[in-house]
Design an enzyme around this catalytic site. Structure first.
Site, short mmCIF file in Angstrom:
data_model
loop_
_atom_site.label_atom_id
_atom_site.label_comp_id
_atom_site.label_asym_id
_atom_site.label_seq_id
_atom_site.Cartn_x
_atom_site.Cartn_y
_atom_site.Cartn_z
N CYS A 1 10.24 1.27 2.84
CA CYS A 1 11.12 0.20 3.33
C CYS A 1 12.56 0.67 3.39
CB CYS A 1 11.05 -1.01 2.41
SG CYS A 1 9.40 -1.62 2.20
N TRP B 1 0.82 -1.22 0.00
CA TRP B 1 0.00 0.00 0.00
C TRP B 1 0.85 1.27 0.00
CZ3 TRP B 1 1.59 2.63 4.14
CH2 TRP B 1 2.04 1.92 5.26
N ASN B 2 2.14 1.17 0.34
CA ASN B 2 2.90 2.43 0.53
C ASN B 2 3.29 3.09 -0.80
OD1 ASN B 2 4.82 0.47 -0.01
ND2 ASN B 2 6.35 1.33 1.38
N GLY C 1 6.66 -6.29 0.50
CA GLY C 1 5.86 -6.18 1.72
C GLY C 1 6.68 -6.60 2.92
N SER C 2 5.99 -7.02 3.96
CA SER C 2 6.69 -7.30 5.22
C SER C 2 7.47 -8.62 5.14
CB SER C 2 5.69 -7.38 6.37
OG SER C 2 4.95 -8.58 6.27
N LYS D 1 -2.02 -8.78 -7.40
CA LYS D 1 -2.91 -8.54 -6.26
C LYS D 1 -2.41 -7.32 -5.49
CE LYS D 1 -4.06 -9.42 -1.78
NZ LYS D 1 -3.59 -8.09 -1.44
N PRO D 2 -3.12 -6.19 -5.65
CA PRO D 2 -2.72 -5.01 -4.87
C PRO D 2 -3.15 -5.14 -3.41
CG PRO D 2 -4.67 -4.52 -6.22
CD PRO D 2 -4.27 -5.95 -6.53
N ALA D 3 -2.56 -4.34 -2.55
CA ALA D 3 -2.93 -4.33 -1.13
C ALA D 3 -4.41 -3.97 -0.99
CB ALA D 3 -2.08 -3.32 -0.39
N GLU E 1 10.99 -8.44 -1.88
CA GLU E 1 11.48 -7.13 -1.43
C GLU E 1 10.78 -6.87 -0.11
OE1 GLU E 1 11.65 -3.77 -0.35
OE2 GLU E 1 10.67 -2.93 -2.13
N LEU E 2 11.53 -7.12 0.99
CA LEU E 2 10.89 -7.20 2.31
C LEU E 2 11.27 -6.00 3.19
CD1 LEU E 2 11.43 -11.06 2.69
CD2 LEU E 2 9.49 -9.85 1.69
N GLU F 1 11.37 -1.88 12.43
CA GLU F 1 11.02 -0.86 11.44
C GLU F 1 9.82 -0.08 11.99
OE1 GLU F 1 9.66 -2.77 7.84
OE2 GLU F 1 10.69 -1.29 6.61
C1 SIN Z 1 9.61 0.71 -0.74
O1 SIN Z 1 9.33 1.28 0.26
O2 SIN Z 1 9.60 -0.51 -0.77
C2 SIN Z 1 9.94 1.37 -2.03
C3 SIN Z 1 10.65 2.63 -1.93
C4 SIN Z 1 11.28 3.07 -3.24
O3 SIN Z 1 11.16 2.42 -4.27
O4 SIN Z 1 11.93 4.08 -3.21
#
Ligand code: SIN
Length: 482
Positions: free
Chosen positions: A288, A155-156, A232-233, A179-181, A254-255, A384
């Protein structure tokens, strides 16, 4: 083509096999700034997900057989449409996710840049010719699409993270079920609408919304899906890895991160404060890669903390649709986590210099915060935070700060500020993470390989490496050549 309005871009149905498809049950989508319901989208489960996978599989052969130039052309058309609709897409994004409209515009441009980049990379999927010891044999290496890809996005960055996965997959000749959040499906559906208008064939992109557990289980267990790409997480990533074991899928994960941000005594302090603001407060700290722990050398600690606090005090908080720097967090649970980190730090001896609590604007807003005298014993350095909280730790020497920076199971991004060339090279190599910002707090770009090590995941997105995760390497041994 007529330009679509924001209302026309808002899709309330899923996109499966080129059809806009509903369901009996729906889930609401809320604006986190106001709490108002924007719309609702279909609540899909296993059965509908299976249909989407079968559609992607059926479309796969023809899509893989298109020429790279054809795929590049379609991606390029999609890119043009995204850019043309930047304002409408940004409005939709801010409404469902909360980030300030200026950041939403940047996100649309950022996501589009991946589409443009991989439109170009589609034409550069080259193989190899390898001579053998025997004159009668030679090897060629060809690259082929992995097959059906399942993309699960957060979602971010609801627009850019989808674009970053769809673009290389499509360029490689794969078809996708995305599948989006649950919180932010509208950006994904709007991108699919533009892809449809761009002329991407039915079944090549499918978007399913709904029950994350049921959809995730089907995507992982269905043998037709050959690859999962997830942002995601770490906890959800581990679950997806486990669920994919039985069908031995390719995975890109990508966690979570816990990025250190180090300011050495030889740093340009103004530059470092600006970098900290950019890294920490982008998207209200909900990235992240954001600086999660700031380490500042004892000799410049007070100065840095003072300058940072001054800057943070000036941040304007409010509804992202207005002219603000910090929007709401995604929900009240995110606010509660930030608040608990601050409480824990204070209970263990830290001092809040600005902010520190829930904002008067409402339960989804958190005050931009700076905390000093932070230590390794506090939750705010161990987990985090994913919120606008800057905890500042004092350090004395290089070896010690590197040890502290690496004392985490995460390894996504790291940052440091120094004007010493030899130190820059040494520290960059010593930090255990996939990406390092040296004298900058903003590292993301479509030309850079994005990804982590340790429990921050594996696989790389963007750059010329980013397409590899969507390709299989096949070796052909040509015999009897005499
Ligand atoms: C993320 O928060 O996973 C992506 C951030 C970015 O691509 O700069």
């Amino acid at each position: 083509m007529t330009h679509l309005s924001r209302a026309q871009l808002q899709q309330d149905l899923c996109y499966i096999n080129g059809q806009w498809t509903g369901a009996e049950q729906t889930i609401p989508v809320h604006n986190p700034a106001t709490g108002e319901q924007i719309t609702s989208v279909p609540l899909l489960k296993e059965v509908e997900t299976r249909l989407a996978i079968e559609a992607a599989h059926a479309a796969g052969e023809a899509w893989a057989a298109t020429s790279p130039k054809q795929r590049a052309g379609l991606l390029r058309r999609w890119f043009d449409l995204i850019i043309e609709h930047t304002e409408e897409l940004a409005q939709l994004l801010t409404e469902e996710m909360g980030k300030p409209i200026a950041e939403a515009r940047s996100e649309i441009a950022y996501g589009a840049a991946y589409v443009e980049w991989f439109a170009e990379e589609a034409k550069r999927i080259n193989g190899d010719l390898i001579p053998d010891g025997q004159a009668s044999r030679i090897f060629t290496v060809v690259k082929q699409p992995v097959g059906v890809v399942a993309a699960i996005t957060p979602w971010n960055f609801p627009s850019a993270m989808l674009a970053r996965k769809l673009a290389p997959a499509l360029a490689a000749g794969c078809t996708v079920v995305a599948k989006p959040a649950e919180q932010t499906p509208l950006s994904a559906l709007a991108l699919a609408k533009l892809a449809e208008i761009a002329g991407l064939p039915a079944g090549v992109i499918n978007i399913v919304t709904g029950d994350p557990v049921a959809i995730g289980r089907e995507l992982c267990s269905n043998a037709l899906v050959r690859k999962i790409t997830f942002t995601g997480s770490t906890n959800v990533g581990k679950l997806l890895i486990r669920q994919s074991a039985d069908t031995v899928k390719r995975l890109s994960m990508e966690l979570g991160g816990n990025a250190p941000f180090i300011v050495f005594d030889d740093a340009d302090l103004e530059l470092a404060v600006t970098g900290a603001m950019n890294s920490k407060f982008r998207n209200a700290g909900q990235t992240c890669v954001c600086a999660n722990r700031l380490y500042v050398h004892a000799s410049v600690y007070n100065q840095f903390v003072e300058k940072l606090t001054d800057r943070v005090r000036k941040l304007r908080v409010g509804n992202g649709a207005e002219d603000v720097d910090i929007g709401p967090l995604i929900d009240s649970r995110a606010v509660a986590k930030a608040a608990s980190h601050v409480r824990d730090a204070v209970a263990k001896g830290a001092t809040v210099l600005v902010g520190g609590g829930v904002h008067s604007l409402g339960e989804n807003f958190f005050e931009p915060t700076v905390i000093r005298d932070v230590t390794a014993q506090m939750l705010v350095t161990q987990e985090e935070t994913f919120g606008p909280v800057a905890p500042v730790v004092r350090f004395e020497d290089e070896a010690d700060v590197i040890r502290q920076a690496n004392a985490t199971e995460f390894g996504l991004a790291g940052y440091f500020y120094s004007s010493n060339h030899a130190r820059a090279w040494r520290v960059a190599r010593a930090l255990e993470c996939g990406m390092v910002g040296i004298n900058t707090g903003l590292i993301s770009s479509e030309v850079m390989p994005f990804g982590g090590i340790k429990q921050s995941g594996f696989g790389r997105e963007g750059s010329h490496y980013g397409i590899d995760d969507y390709l299989i390497i096949k070796s052909l041994c040509h015999g009897d050549l005499n």
